[in-house]
Design an enzyme around this catalytic site. Structure first.
Site, mmCIF file in Angstrom:
data_model
loop_
_atom_site.group_PDB
_atom_site.id
_atom_site.type_symbol
_atom_site.label_atom_id
_atom_site.label_comp_id
_atom_site.label_asym_id
_atom_site.label_seq_id
_atom_site.Cartn_x
_atom_site.Cartn_y
_atom_site.Cartn_z
ATOM 1 N N ASP A 44 2.295 -1.288 1.652
ATOM 2 C CA ASP A 44 2.877 -0.132 2.346
ATOM 3 C C ASP A 44 3.974 0.517 1.492
ATOM 4 O O ASP A 44 4.540 1.544 1.883
ATOM 5 C CB ASP A 44 3.368 -0.491 3.759
ATOM 6 C CG ASP A 44 4.446 -1.548 3.778
ATOM 7 O OD1 ASP A 44 4.814 -2.069 2.703
ATOM 8 O OD2 ASP A 44 4.940 -1.874 4.883
ATOM 9 N N LYS A 111 -1.812 -8.694 5.191
ATOM 10 C CA LYS A 111 -0.472 -9.243 4.984
ATOM 11 C C LYS A 111 0.484 -8.622 5.996
ATOM 12 O O LYS A 111 0.343 -7.444 6.336
ATOM 13 C CB LYS A 111 -0.033 -8.922 3.550
ATOM 14 C CG LYS A 111 1.430 -9.202 3.225
ATOM 15 C CD LYS A 111 1.697 -9.170 1.740
ATOM 16 C CE LYS A 111 2.133 -7.845 1.173
ATOM 17 N NZ LYS A 111 3.346 -7.255 1.767
ATOM 18 N N GLU A 180 9.590 -12.227 -1.994
ATOM 19 C CA GLU A 180 10.190 -11.015 -2.574
ATOM 20 C C GLU A 180 11.697 -11.144 -2.695
ATOM 21 O O GLU A 180 12.391 -11.498 -1.736
ATOM 22 C CB GLU A 180 9.830 -9.786 -1.721
ATOM 23 C CG GLU A 180 10.477 -8.515 -2.287
ATOM 24 C CD GLU A 180 9.823 -7.213 -1.845
ATOM 25 O OE1 GLU A 180 8.877 -7.258 -1.030
ATOM 26 O OE2 GLU A 180 10.268 -6.158 -2.338
#
Ligand code: KIV
Length: 256
Positions: A44, A111, A180
C-alpha cells in the site's frame, strides 16, 4: 529459480537469502519477475510513491485490487503478496472477505499490519487456506495515530512486545513476517526464534529476506528516500534527460 511460498521454509533452513521488491504496475512487475526477484509485494506504499498521497492511510481496497490485477498480468513466476489497506481488516469477517477479493484479483498471499491484537483476523485468513504474511515494527498505517514514523525496539519493553507479536504470528501460521524499521538486534533475534521467513526493511542484515520499495531502489521517486534504502539507479534523472533531448529535437526541427 522459481520461489513458491512453500519454498520459503526450505530457503530459511538452507540459510538462503530471499529478495522481495514492491511492484504496482504491469511493466515494473514484468521486469522484476524477469530479473528473478523471489517475491513481489503490491504494497500500500503505492499510495505514496504512485498516487502522491501523504501516507498510506488513504489507500482503498479498490486501489489495491486494481494494482494487484495489473501486477498479476505481468508476472509468470514470482509469488505476489498484496496488502490489505487501512481499516479493511477491522473484524475477522471483514479481513477474510477482503483477503478473498485480493486473491481473486491475482494475489498469492495477503499481508496486514499488526501483531497480537490482530490474531483473530489472521487466523480467519489462514484457516480459509489463504497464505498470510505478517508485518510488525514501524507500521505505516499507524503513522497518523503515532504522530510520525518511529523506529521500534529501542526499549526492552518494545523489544519484548515485538518478539511476542512475531511469535504469535508464527504460531498462527504466517509464512513470512515483514520486520519494518526496528533495532537490528531485535530483528535478528526474532529471525532466530520464528519458523516464518523474516523480511527486513530498515531492520539490519540479520533477517531471512530483504524488501525495498522499488522506486527507492531505482531512484524513480527522488523527492523522498529513507536513509536505509540505497538507490542503485537514477531513473528520475534519466527520464528528465530523455524528455529534454526529445523536446529539444521537436523545438529545433524544421517544418517540411
Ligand atoms: O507497502 C509496502 O510497500 C510495504 C513495505 C514497506 C514492506 O509494506
Amino acid at each position: 529459480m522459481l520461489t513458491s511460498l512453500p519454498d520459503l521454509r526450505l530457503k530459511k533452513q538452507a540459510d538462503e537469502r530471499v529478495t522481495v521488491l514492491t511492484a504496482y504496475d504491469y511493466p515494473t512487475a514484468r521486469l522484476l519477475d524477469e530479473a528473478g526477484v523471489d517475491l513481489l509485494l503490491v504494497g500500500d506504499s503505492l499510495g505514496m510513491v504512485v498516487l502522491g498521497m501523504p501516507d498510506t492511510t488513504g489507500v482503498t481496497l479498490d486501489m489495491m485490487l486494481h494494482h494487484t490485477a495489473a501486477v498479476r498480468r505481468g508476472v509468470k513466476r514470482a509469488p505476489i503478496i498484496s496488502d490489505l489497506p487501512f481499516h479493511t481488516y477491522d473484524t475477522p469477517e471483514q479481513a477474510l472477505a477482503n483477503a478473498r477479493l485480493l486473491m481473486a484479483a491475482g494475489a498469492d498471499a495477503v499481508k496486514l499490519e499488526g501483531g497480537v491484537p490482530f490474531i483473530p483476523q489472521i487466523r480467519a485468513i489462514i484457516e480459509a487456506g489463504i497464505p498470510f504474511v505478517g508485518h510488525i515494527g514501524m507500521l505505516p498505517q499507524s503513522v497518523v495515530v503515532e504522530g510520525g514514523y518511529k523506529k521500534k525496539g529501542k526499549t526492552p519493553a518494545q523489544a519484548e512486545q515485538l518478539l511476542a507479536d512475531a511469535l504469535a504470528l508464527d504460531a498462527a501460521g504466517a509464512c513470512a513476517i515483514v520486520l519494518e524499521s526496528m533495532v537490528p538486534e531485535v530483528a535478528t533475534e526474532i529471525t532466530r526464534q520464528v519458523k516464518a521467513t523474516t523480511i527486513g526493511i530498515g531492520a539490519g542484515s540479520g533477517t531471512d529476506a530483504q524488501v525495498l520499495v522499488t522506486p527507492d531502489l531505482i531512484g524513480s521517486f527522488p523527492w523522498f528516500r529513507p536513509p536505509f534504502a540505497k538507490a542503485h539507479a537514477d531513473v528520475a534523472s534519466e527520464i528528465q534527460r530523455a524528455v529534454s533531448e526529445w523536446m529539444q529535437g521537436v523545438k529545433s526541427e524544421l517544418r517540411d
